[in-house]
Design an enzyme around this catalytic site. Structure first.
Site, PDB file in Angstrom:
ATOM      1  N   ASP A   1      59.766  24.777  18.326  1.00 14.08           N
ATOM      2  CA  ASP A   1      60.886  23.869  18.592  1.00 14.08           C
ATOM      3  C   ASP A   1      61.596  24.140  19.910  1.00 14.08           C
ATOM      4  OD1 ASP A   1      60.678  22.493  16.012  1.00 14.08           O
ATOM      5  OD2 ASP A   1      61.456  24.349  15.148  1.00 14.08           O
TER       6      ASP A   1
ATOM      7  N   HIS B   1      56.798  17.270  18.224  1.00 14.64           N
ATOM      8  CA  HIS B   1      57.143  17.395  19.636  1.00 14.64           C
ATOM      9  C   HIS B   1      57.782  16.096  20.113  1.00 14.64           C
ATOM     10  CE1 HIS B   1      53.689  20.584  20.060  1.00 14.64           C
ATOM     11  NE2 HIS B   1      54.632  20.930  19.209  1.00 14.64           N
TER      12      HIS B   1
END
Length: 405
Positions: free
Chosen positions: A13, A43
Site C-alpha cells: 500500500d 493499486h
C-alpha cells in the site's frame, strides 16, 4: 533500453500503482509485467481528468495508450475477477484492454474453490487470523505445492476436458462448496478465447515490472506467520529478465502502514491520518497507521539486496501532518536477514518485533531524512495521487525509446 522494477519496501500500500502509472506516462514503456501476487493487489491510479481505477491484475500503466500487460508465470491469475476489472476499464474508456494483455500459460489459476478454502481457514483461526485478503491466492500456491501436477494453470483453459478433471479433483481435495465445475470450465474456456496465452515473457521494448504487496510481507523474510505466499523482492523480476539489467526502484510512504494483523512497531492510533483507498474489510481487518519506520525499511533493503533509487510518496500527507515522526531505532530487537526458509527464526523475530518500542525523532526535510536513514537516493517525490503530482530528480530511471530486443 532500461527496464525498471518497482518494489514496495513496506507492508504494501505504499503507492506502487501510482508510481508505475507515472513511469508509463512520462517514458516510452512497452509492457508492464506483473511478477508476483494475484488478484488481491489494489493499486489505485487517478488520472488528471478524474478517472480512477484500482488495478488488481492489469498493469497500472493500462490507462496509457499502447502500454501492454503481461501476467507472468509467477502470477496467480483469477479469470473471473480479471473479466470484472476489464469491464470497469472499458467503462472508463480503455476499450482495448484485452488486446493488450498476455498471460503465461504456466501461471497458476485462482478459483472460487481456492477462495472458499482460504476463507474457511481464516475463520477457523478466530482471533489468530493472519490477515489474508480472502481471495484464495495463498491457497492456490499451497495447493500447487501439495499437488504440482493437478494444480490448474492458465494454459489448461485451452483444454476444457483437462481443466474439468483438474477442477473436480481440486474441489474434492479441498472439500469445499462452490459453483458447478462445468460453469467454471465454460467461463475459463471463454477466457482462453479472449486473451493471448503465451509461453513465457517476450521482451519487445522497455518494461516496468510491477510488484505486489511489500517486502516486509515476503514469504521467506517477512514477519511470519503474518506474511504472503509470494516472493515480494526483486527476485522474480530478475529471473524473468534472465540477465538483462534493470533499475531497482523501491517505494515508500512518509508514514508506515499495514493492513491487518502482524507487527507494526511505530503504530500510533492517535495519528489523524487516513487512506480512503484502504478501508477496513472483513478479511484483512483494519488499516493501521504508524510513523515512518526506518528500521523496518532498512531491514527490507537488506532482504531485497538494496535499490538504485527510492520513490517517496504521500509527501502531501507529511506536509499536512507535522506530528508525523521517523523511527530511527528500536528499544528491543534489531531485525536482520536470516537464512531463506528458516520460518522458525522469522516467527521468533515477529515475537521480538511485537515487544519492541520505537525511538521517534521529528523530521524537517523528509527527502533528506529518508536518504540519510536508508543510504539511498530519493529519485521520485510524490505529493498526490496523479502523475502530475510527481517530480523526478536527475538520477531518476530513464527508459529509452522503444526497440525490439
Amino acid at each position: 533500453m532500461q527496464h525498471v522494477i518497482v518494489v514496495d519496501l513496506g507492508y504494501g500500500d505504499c503507492g506502487k500503482g501510482t508510481v508505475v502509472d507515472h513511469l508509463c506516462a512520462t517514458r516510452d514503456v512497452h509492457t508492464v509485467v506483473r511478477f508476483n501476487g494475484g488478484a488481491q493487489a489494489a493499486h489505485t491510479v487517478v488520472l488528471g481528468d478524474g478517472r480512477k481505477h484500482t488495478f488488481a491484475q492489469f498493469g497500472s500503466g493500462t490507462f496509457r495508450p499502447g502500454v501492454r500487460t503481461h501476467l507472468s508465470r509467477f502470477m496467480v491469475v483469477d479469470p473471473l475477477t480479471l473479466a470484472a476489472e476489464a469491464d470497469h476499464l472499458v467503462g472508463l474508456g480503455v476499450h482495448d484492454v484485452w488486446s493488450r494483455l498476455t498471460v503465461d500459460r504456466a501461471a497458476l489459476l485462482s478459483t472460487p474453490y481456492h477462495r472458499e478454502a482460504n476463507r474457511a481457514k481464516e475463520i477457523a483461526r478466530g482471533a489468530d487470523r493472519h490477515g489474508s485478503c480472502g481471495m484464495g491466492v495463498g491457497e492456490a500456491m499451497a495447493y500447487a505445492l501439495r499437488h504440482p501436477d493437478d494444480a490448474p494453470r492458465a494454459g489448461d483453459c485451452t483444454d476444457p476436458p483437462l481443466l474439468r478433471a483438474k477442477l473436480r479433483r481440486l474441489r474434492s481435495n479441498l472439500g469445499v462448496d462452490g459453483p458447478p465445475v462445468d460453469a467454471c470450465v465454460e467461463a475459463y474456456a471463454a477466457f482462453a478465447t479472449t486473451v493471448s496465452i503465451v509461453d513465457g515473457l517476450r521482451i519487445e521494448g522497455p518494461c516496468v515490472f510491477e510488484g505486489a504487496q511489500g517486502v516486509l510481507l515476503d514469504e521467506w523474510h517477512g514477519f511470519h506467520p503474518y506474511t504472503t505466499w509470494s516472493t515480494t523482492t526483486f527476485a522474480n523480476a530478475e529471473t524473468l529478465l534472465a540477465g538483462e539489467p534493470a533499475y531497482r526502484l523501491g517505494v515508500l510512504r512518509t508514514f508506515t502502514t499495514r493492513h491487518g494483523a502482524g507487527p507494526l512497531v511505530t503504530e500510533d492510533p492517535s495519528l489523524p491520518v487516513t487512506d480512503p483507498n484502504n478501508p477496513a474489510n472483513p478479511w484483512q481487518g483494519a488499516f493501521r497507521v504508524g510513523h515512518f519506520d526506518a528500521v523496518a525499511h532498512r531491514y527490507a533493503l537488506d532482504v531485497c539486496g538494496g535499490v538504485d533509487g527510492l520513490a517517496l510518496t504521500h509527501l502531501d500527507t507529511a506536509s499536512a501532518h507535522p506530528d508525523l515522526r521517523m523511527c530511527v531505532d528500536y528499544d528491543g530487537v534489531k531485525p536482520t536477514r536470516g537464512p531463506t526458509g528458516d520460518l522458525d527464526r522469522q516467527e521468533r523475530l515477529t515475537r521480538a518485533m511485537a515487544s519492541s518500542r520505537p525511538r521517534l525523532v521529528p523530521v524537517d526535510d523528509w527527502t533528506a531524512a529518508v536518504e540519510e536513514q536508508l543510504s539511498a537516493p530519493v529519485v521520485l517525490e510524490s505529493h498526490g495521487p496523479r502523475s502530475e503530482d510527481k517530480t523526478s530528480t536527475d538520477s531518476a530511471p530513464t527508459v529509452a525509446a522503444r526497440v525490439t530486443c
